[in-house]
Design an enzyme around this catalytic site. Sequence first.
Site, mmCIF file in Angstrom:
data_model
loop_
_atom_site.group_PDB
_atom_site.id
_atom_site.type_symbol
_atom_site.label_atom_id
_atom_site.label_comp_id
_atom_site.label_asym_id
_atom_site.label_seq_id
_atom_site.Cartn_x
_atom_site.Cartn_y
_atom_site.Cartn_z
ATOM 1 N N THR A 1 0.751 -1.335 -0.164
ATOM 2 C CA THR A 1 -0.042 0.099 -0.115
ATOM 3 C C THR A 1 0.971 1.190 0.072
ATOM 4 O O THR A 1 0.502 2.240 -0.365
ATOM 5 C CB THR A 1 -0.900 -0.178 1.132
ATOM 6 O OG1 THR A 1 -1.728 -1.251 1.148
ATOM 7 C CG2 THR A 1 -1.945 1.231 1.110
ATOM 8 N N TYR B 1 6.750 -11.084 5.274
ATOM 9 C CA TYR B 1 5.781 -10.866 4.415
ATOM 10 C C TYR B 1 5.492 -11.671 3.527
ATOM 11 O O TYR B 1 6.171 -11.750 2.391
ATOM 12 C CB TYR B 1 5.790 -9.332 3.937
ATOM 13 C CG TYR B 1 4.786 -8.730 3.255
ATOM 14 C CD1 TYR B 1 3.514 -9.399 3.003
ATOM 15 C CD2 TYR B 1 4.850 -7.528 2.658
ATOM 16 C CE1 TYR B 1 2.432 -8.776 2.056
ATOM 17 C CE2 TYR B 1 3.904 -6.927 1.978
ATOM 18 C CZ TYR B 1 2.731 -7.457 1.694
ATOM 19 O OH TYR B 1 1.727 -6.775 0.816
ATOM 20 N N LYS C 1 2.857 -12.055 7.934
ATOM 21 C CA LYS C 1 1.783 -11.586 7.156
ATOM 22 C C LYS C 1 1.557 -12.427 6.214
ATOM 23 O O LYS C 1 2.385 -12.337 5.152
ATOM 24 C CB LYS C 1 1.906 -9.959 6.899
ATOM 25 C CG LYS C 1 0.919 -9.399 6.123
ATOM 26 C CD LYS C 1 0.739 -8.116 5.461
ATOM 27 C CE LYS C 1 -0.251 -7.744 4.713
ATOM 28 N NZ LYS C 1 0.149 -6.499 3.707
#
Length: 310
Positions: A49, A138, A167
Amino acid sequence: MTKQLLQGTVTAAFNPVDQDGSVDQKMLRSFCDFQIDSGVDALFVNGSTGEFAVLSIEMQKTAIKAYVDAADGRIPVVAHVGSTRQDEAFDLANYAESLGVFGIAAVPPFYYGFDKDALTTYFVALGKSAPNTPLYLYNFPAAARNDLTPQYLMELRKVCPQLAGVKDTTQDYCRYVDYVDLLGSDFSSMMGSDAMYLACMVIGGTGAISALAASNPEIMVGIKREYEAGNLDAARNLQKLASRLRHVFNRPAGQTRRKQVLALRGIAFPDPHAPMRSLTEAEKAEMKEELRRLEDEFSVPLLKPVEASN
């Protein structure tokens, strides 16, 4: 090193760095105030993001420092440091630790496929680059090409003492259940899909790192609060809305669409970095109308102006 577990509703933050490398500190402080007032538990900086893949290392450093300064100890900041170049990743990790971040995070080196031995060597070295800071991996194989399975992380944590969590953005709920089950309660298993936050909590997951929370934190915070209060119908309503919004944003110029929602609410982040593009006026109008329809259908405000923090 005492491992800190990342948990709860974590916002995948927009990046505050303008095209010339400057930061609007007042705007960023307003964003942090908005997130804190909305009840999020932490900020995840320089992730997908935050457009990290199209930013220079200096821009990424600028963003990390800007968020640490704006958060001012009021909320944890996790800095993503993943890169295709390991020297850049190690430099960013060391820099983030020097600023006192809550944790660092890293997607595997991407583009090339790497075997288990190569990844282990890389992650162990990355951990040593910030030896006193928890490391969160991640897992995003659709973009990174390299997949960090629960079984692999069970092996990695034996040789990488900084490893504290993951994540998972595979969109595979069965995979997520395995993270929670096999890695245990002393490991932070964070959901990476806005559409599965409620399911994450039902199975005992640690929390979610949410892109939707950047523009509409009230929805993601609300899912958690309603679930914990036993208000399942309300939690389901918000979860369905989060899933519907995912379809609104998963269209051309998706990152810009999320930023546009926040701009409509009163906090205008810099335009996306090339080769990402801005929305056309027609796209803006169409999306705004669609959001208004969702507001009516779900009885949840999506474009409510952000109120200044007291």
